[in-house]
Write an enzyme that holds these catalytic residues in place. Sequence first.
Site, PDB file in Angstrom:
ATOM      1  N   HIS A 189      17.509 -21.049 -10.460  1.00  0.00           N
ATOM      2  CA  HIS A 189      17.219 -20.390  -9.202  1.00  0.00           C
ATOM      3  C   HIS A 189      17.525 -20.851  -7.834  1.00  0.00           C
ATOM      4  CE1 HIS A 189      15.526 -17.758 -12.282  1.00  0.00           C
ATOM      5  NE2 HIS A 189      15.615 -16.870 -11.645  1.00  0.00           N
ATOM      6  N   ARG A 296      12.789 -10.076  -6.500  1.00  0.00           N
ATOM      7  CA  ARG A 296      12.229 -11.041  -7.304  1.00  0.00           C
ATOM      8  C   ARG A 296      10.802 -11.187  -6.952  1.00  0.00           C
ATOM      9  NH1 ARG A 296      17.857 -13.191  -7.802  1.00  0.00           N
ATOM     10  NH2 ARG A 296      18.370 -13.366  -9.927  1.00  0.00           N
ATOM     11  N   ARG A 332      10.577  -6.179  -9.557  1.00  0.00           N
ATOM     12  CA  ARG A 332      10.299  -6.400 -10.692  1.00  0.00           C
ATOM     13  C   ARG A 332       9.153  -7.270 -10.833  1.00  0.00           C
ATOM     14  NH1 ARG A 332      14.644 -11.157 -12.603  1.00  0.00           N
ATOM     15  NH2 ARG A 332      13.429 -12.435 -11.634  1.00  0.00           N
ATOM     16  N   GLU A 431      17.662  -8.507 -20.858  1.00  0.00           N
ATOM     17  CA  GLU A 431      18.148  -9.925 -20.574  1.00  0.00           C
ATOM     18  C   GLU A 431      17.905 -10.617 -21.871  1.00  0.00           C
ATOM     19  OE1 GLU A 431      16.381 -11.556 -17.326  1.00  0.00           O
ATOM     20  OE2 GLU A 431      14.349 -10.652 -17.658  1.00  0.00           O
ATOM     21  N   ASN A 454      22.275 -13.279 -16.239  1.00  0.00           N
ATOM     22  CA  ASN A 454      21.877 -14.824 -16.133  1.00  0.00           C
ATOM     23  C   ASN A 454      21.043 -15.355 -17.352  1.00  0.00           C
ATOM     24  OD1 ASN A 454      22.722 -14.535 -13.575  1.00  0.00           O
ATOM     25  ND2 ASN A 454      20.759 -14.496 -12.737  1.00  0.00           N
ATOM     26  N   ASP A 455      20.149 -14.464 -17.912  1.00  0.00           N
ATOM     27  CA  ASP A 455      19.395 -14.910 -18.942  1.00  0.00           C
ATOM     28  C   ASP A 455      20.073 -14.240 -20.186  1.00  0.00           C
ATOM     29  OD1 ASP A 455      17.224 -16.344 -18.163  1.00  0.00           O
ATOM     30  OD2 ASP A 455      16.237 -14.688 -17.127  1.00  0.00           O
ATOM     31  N   ARG A 465      20.174 -22.455 -18.951  1.00  0.00           N
ATOM     32  CA  ARG A 465      21.003 -22.421 -17.746  1.00  0.00           C
ATOM     33  C   ARG A 465      20.771 -23.254 -16.785  1.00  0.00           C
ATOM     34  NH1 ARG A 465      17.645 -16.797 -15.721  1.00  0.00           N
ATOM     35  NH2 ARG A 465      18.200 -17.483 -13.559  1.00  0.00           N
ATOM     36  N   CYS A 502      21.925  -6.558 -12.420  1.00  0.00           N
ATOM     37  CA  CYS A 502      21.514  -7.303 -11.433  1.00  0.00           C
ATOM     38  C   CYS A 502      21.445  -8.811 -11.542  1.00  0.00           C
ATOM     39  CB  CYS A 502      20.161  -6.775 -10.982  1.00  0.00           C
ATOM     40  SG  CYS A 502      19.071  -7.245 -12.514  1.00  0.00           S
TER      41      CYS A 502
HETATM   42  C1  PEP Z   1      18.860 -12.377 -14.879  1.00  0.00           C
HETATM   43  O1  PEP Z   1      18.384 -13.023 -15.648  1.00  0.00           O
HETATM   44  O2  PEP Z   1      20.094 -12.260 -14.872  1.00  0.00           O
HETATM   45  C2  PEP Z   1      18.115 -12.049 -13.721  1.00  0.00           C
HETATM   46  C3  PEP Z   1      18.593 -11.183 -12.750  1.00  0.00           C
HETATM   47  O3  PEP Z   1      16.872 -12.623 -13.397  1.00  0.00           O
HETATM   48  P1  PEP Z   1      16.533 -14.228 -12.918  1.00  0.00           P
HETATM   49  O4  PEP Z   1      17.653 -14.811 -12.589  1.00  0.00           O
HETATM   50  O5  PEP Z   1      15.449 -13.874 -11.930  1.00  0.00           O
HETATM   51  O6  PEP Z   1      16.028 -14.755 -14.353  1.00  0.00           O
HETATM   52 MG    MG Z   2      16.332 -13.111 -15.755  1.00  0.00          MG
END
Ligand code: PEP
Ligand code: MG
Length: 575
Positions: A189, A296, A332, A431, A454-455, A465, A502
Amino acid sequence: MVFQGLPVSRGIAMGRSFVYAPFKIKIGESYIGNAEKAEHNARFNEAVKKAAAELRELQEKMAEEDPDKAGIFEAHEDILTDVAIIEEILKLINEESYAGGYAIEQVYEKYVHIFAEMDDDIMRERCADFRDVKDRILRIWAGVEQKNLSELDFPAIIFARDLLPSDTATLNRNNVLAIVTETGGNTSHSAIIARSYEIPALLGITGIMNSVRDGMTAVVDALDGNVILEPGEAEQAGYLQKQADYNRTAEEIRKFRSVEPVMADGTPIDVFLNIGSVSDEELEASAFTGGVGLFRSEFLFMQGKNLPGENQQFQVYKKAVEVYGTRQVILRTLDIGGDKTFESMDLPEEDNPFLGCRALRLCFQKTDVFKTQLRAALRASSYGNLALMFPMVGSLEDLHKAKYYLEECRTELESEGVPFNKNMSVGIMIEIPAVAVMADLVVHEVDFASIGTNDLCQYLMAVDRLNPNVAAYYQSYHPAMFRLIHNAARVFEKEGKSLSICGEMGGDPMAVMAFIGMGIKKFSMAASNVSGVKRIITRLTMTRARELADKLRLLSTAPRIEDLLKTEMERLIAQ
Ligand code: PEP
Ligand code: MG
């Protein structure tokens, strides 16, 4: 000295180094003898004086730049110099033989708990002020110099072992030239925030904290992944030239920021924004984005040391929907856990936090926190086009449970006569791979879904990650990623339901071309990615995008897919 790292937010910076190591002290129960009391009295009084001097200096510095912050420091000075508090601390030292640090901790924590129990949101927020003052005075007590990113008052390159999202959420971004850390990956993040603030960032440079010192001159080349400490004159001149060239290209791309995201054959695409707050700087991008595809909300919880109450959250969500008018804002629900932890919540330490009690799982444990947020969101829904999205849904039971709490909140508000939008769209993030695999079952139970790449990549590839040691295994372009997403895209298209992207891939022009070819027409991204994505959209046709997706399906490795996408993008840009 040259170091290599992972460039996660592009750009080049040169300037003075600021070594950031947040002050953390654990005060245990500790007592002193009579002979030491005079010394602890004097040391405490000295610490109060020094803390007051720091706070006054901050007030003066911030008076013009940020009057709100100056006001906060003034309030801190009032707490610090409160006669009753000082007397209580001295009494514990003199009459109960508490060591000074222990006495400070005890008295301030007492006030924190008193304020934490109050019903009024504003009074509850005072806890954070007491904790801040306590941390300041304990730091001085321990003889440690002040280091705080929100108080950074000169332009600097930040070096840290690790930057928590809460550090980045509060940093004074005008003075941050670049970020360099020892840990972290492309979708940590901190990286996401650095990109959205357009701050060059290099992560994963193990050992750099042993070499860098405060005040050293440094160059951060977050294009090729180099950090140079104490560069020579010729090297500096070379990087200044490289920086100017990079800035010129970035300026060229920025021209696409305000164009309509319509493909070369007339097909409209939705380009939405990812936000973490409703600050003027973040909402500035509302002028050139079609909506918010990912708010977020947890970043709101990271800005203070207390949980935001229902009213405070309501005001924030209301502001977001009012700014966007009839355009959609997807809120979210809380995604705490993983690399996002809060001082305001007592969360148990876990060995594998990304596989642990995160997001919805935590909300199901702390249903009062969850319901407070759901109520605030429902109330805000009557002021604009708000949609609600649940993160980290792993099964239909998760979804049913989340909806159950939402229903409870609806019933409560109805009985209280509080208005809300009864037709508010409710969706999920895809995700967790399990849910992506069963997209055909999930699609019937949601109004929309958004893919968190991302997840999804972290869990599909079994790669943390944040861990720079395994960053090479975090392959967003892995064929399995595209197969899984293509599967979900087909299912949602067939059912006529909205599916967006997203995660960070939603702001990656190369990936966006392929996703369009798979039938996805909505992308949500950081403001800094909007121009690059729009540039590609305006040059692409649907026929070409489908051909690209067909070719991609036949490729068996991430590097081959990357080559294909790169070649296609270069071709489009050269047009
Ligand atoms: C993701 O996991 O792609 C996402 C958008 O959520 P975050 O990055 O906040 O975990
Ligand atoms: Mg995520």
